[in-house]
Design a protein around this motif. Structure first.
Motif, PDB file in Angstrom:
ATOM      1  N   VAL A   1      17.749  16.811  -1.539  1.00 37.27           N
ATOM      2  CA  VAL A   1      16.451  15.451  -1.809  1.00 37.27           C
ATOM      3  C   VAL A   1      15.420  15.526  -1.189  1.00 37.27           C
ATOM      4  CG1 VAL A   1      16.923  12.913  -2.367  1.00 37.27           C
ATOM      5  CG2 VAL A   1      18.673  14.159  -2.756  1.00 37.27           C
ATOM      6  N   THR A   2      14.205  15.805  -1.226  1.00 44.28           N
ATOM      7  CA  THR A   2      13.238  15.092  -0.496  1.00 44.28           C
ATOM      8  C   THR A   2      12.682  14.008  -0.766  1.00 44.28           C
ATOM      9  OG1 THR A   2      12.932  17.179  -0.282  1.00 44.28           O
ATOM     10  CG2 THR A   2      11.477  16.407   1.125  1.00 44.28           C
ATOM     11  N   ILE A   3      12.199  13.154   0.787  1.00 45.53           N
ATOM     12  CA  ILE A   3      11.530  11.703   0.251  1.00 45.53           C
ATOM     13  C   ILE A   3      10.631  12.034   0.614  1.00 45.53           C
ATOM     14  CG2 ILE A   3      11.688   8.907   0.544  1.00 45.53           C
ATOM     15  CD1 ILE A   3      14.704   9.576   0.766  1.00 45.53           C
ATOM     16  N   LYS A   4       9.300  11.293   0.562  1.00 41.67           N
ATOM     17  CA  LYS A   4       8.148  11.767   1.150  1.00 41.67           C
ATOM     18  C   LYS A   4       7.272  10.464   0.923  1.00 41.67           C
ATOM     19  CE  LYS A   4       7.266  16.293   0.842  1.00 41.67           C
ATOM     20  NZ  LYS A   4       6.388  17.799  -0.266  1.00 41.67           N
TER      21      LYS A   4
ATOM     22  N   ALA B   1       0.563  -1.412   0.070  1.00 41.03           N
ATOM     23  CA  ALA B   1      -0.565  -0.379  -0.074  1.00 41.03           C
ATOM     24  C   ALA B   1       0.676   1.757   0.338  1.00 41.03           C
ATOM     25  CB  ALA B   1      -1.009  -0.282   1.265  1.00 41.03           C
ATOM     26  N   ALA B   2       1.826   0.985   0.268  1.00 40.38           N
ATOM     27  CA  ALA B   2       2.874   2.447   0.534  1.00 40.38           C
ATOM     28  C   ALA B   2       2.913   3.115  -0.759  1.00 40.38           C
ATOM     29  CB  ALA B   2       4.464   1.754   0.970  1.00 40.38           C
ATOM     30  N   SER B   3       3.062   4.539  -0.661  1.00 41.04           N
ATOM     31  CA  SER B   3       3.504   4.902  -1.911  1.00 41.04           C
ATOM     32  C   SER B   3       4.498   6.229  -1.754  1.00 41.04           C
ATOM     33  CB  SER B   3       2.186   5.830  -2.763  1.00 41.04           C
ATOM     34  OG  SER B   3       2.066   6.534  -1.468  1.00 41.04           O
ATOM     35  N   GLY B   4       5.380   6.593  -2.683  1.00 43.08           N
ATOM     36  CA  GLY B   4       6.297   7.468  -2.653  1.00 43.08           C
ATOM     37  C   GLY B   4       6.322   8.220  -3.525  1.00 43.08           C
ATOM     38  N   LYS B   5       8.121   9.569  -3.319  1.00 44.40           N
ATOM     39  CA  LYS B   5       8.731   9.882  -4.475  1.00 44.40           C
ATOM     40  C   LYS B   5       9.483  10.868  -3.699  1.00 44.40           C
ATOM     41  CE  LYS B   5       5.758  14.129  -3.537  1.00 44.40           C
ATOM     42  NZ  LYS B   5       4.789  15.538  -4.187  1.00 44.40           N
ATOM     43  N   VAL B   6      10.878  11.179  -4.458  1.00 43.43           N
ATOM     44  CA  VAL B   6      11.603  11.664  -4.433  1.00 43.43           C
ATOM     45  C   VAL B   6      12.062  13.231  -5.716  1.00 43.43           C
ATOM     46  CG1 VAL B   6      14.244  11.602  -4.474  1.00 43.43           C
ATOM     47  CG2 VAL B   6      12.638   8.914  -3.961  1.00 43.43           C
ATOM     48  N   GLU B   7      11.868  14.120  -4.625  1.00 47.15           N
ATOM     49  CA  GLU B   7      12.224  15.605  -5.199  1.00 47.15           C
ATOM     50  C   GLU B   7      13.648  15.398  -5.187  1.00 47.15           C
ATOM     51  OE1 GLU B   7      11.123  19.252  -4.557  1.00 47.15           O
ATOM     52  OE2 GLU B   7       9.169  18.950  -5.408  1.00 47.15           O
ATOM     53  N   VAL B   8      13.959  16.376  -6.055  1.00 50.15           N
ATOM     54  CA  VAL B   8      15.727  16.394  -6.781  1.00 50.15           C
ATOM     55  C   VAL B   8      15.713  17.588  -7.181  1.00 50.15           C
ATOM     56  CG1 VAL B   8      18.213  15.563  -7.308  1.00 50.15           C
ATOM     57  CG2 VAL B   8      15.854  14.258  -6.541  1.00 50.15           C
TER      58      VAL B   8
END
Length: 137
Positions: free
Chosen positions: A54-57, A37-44
């Motif tokens: 790097v921001t990981i949410k 069920a997990a989801s996320g993104k990495v913004e660079v």
């Protein structure tokens, strides 16, 4: 300040903000079967020194103690191609099952992955990989 001047300043600020947002790239995290069920993104995005911010949410990430086998924490790793994984720190999951983590690196192209671990200071990944993405510029 009159309305015309205010509008000009507002447009200038909006242009600056949209330009900053355009410099960031987003990479989706792929979840493993351990946390389906997990989801996320990495913004660079590049900072003024040429490093990458790097921001990981994440969302819907189970508490590490709920995994099989249970773990005590999640650890974030950065790894350049043919390089050793580098522990970036602990990913703490809130009661809402959300998390956010920020780091800075000089890497340009690298893997980002999250493992379940018994110790947040571990030197190499030993737990299962629960989230992963590849950052490419």
């Amino acid at each position: 300040m009159n309305l015309k001047s205010f509008s000009a300043v507002l447009l200038f600020v909006l242009a600056l903000l949209s330009g900053a947002a355009l410099g960031a790239k987003t990479f989706p995290l792929t979840s493993s079967q351990a946390v389906p069920a997990a989801s996320g993104k990495v913004e660079v995005k590049k900072d003024k020194n040429g490093n990458r911010e790097v921001t990981i949410k994440t969302e819907h990430l189970a508490q590490p103690g709920m995994l099989t086998p249970p773990a005590s924490t999640y650890v974030i790793w950065f790894q350049e191609q043919n390089g050793e994984p580098m522990n970036q720190g602990e990913l703490k999951v809130e009661k809402s099952l959300k998390s956010e983590f920020k780091a800075t690196t000089h890497f340009e192209n690298f893997d980002v992955f999250v493992t379940s671990e018994g110790d947040p200071r571990t030197k190499s990944p030993s737990g299962q990989v629960v989230l992963r993405t590849k950052v490419q510029h």
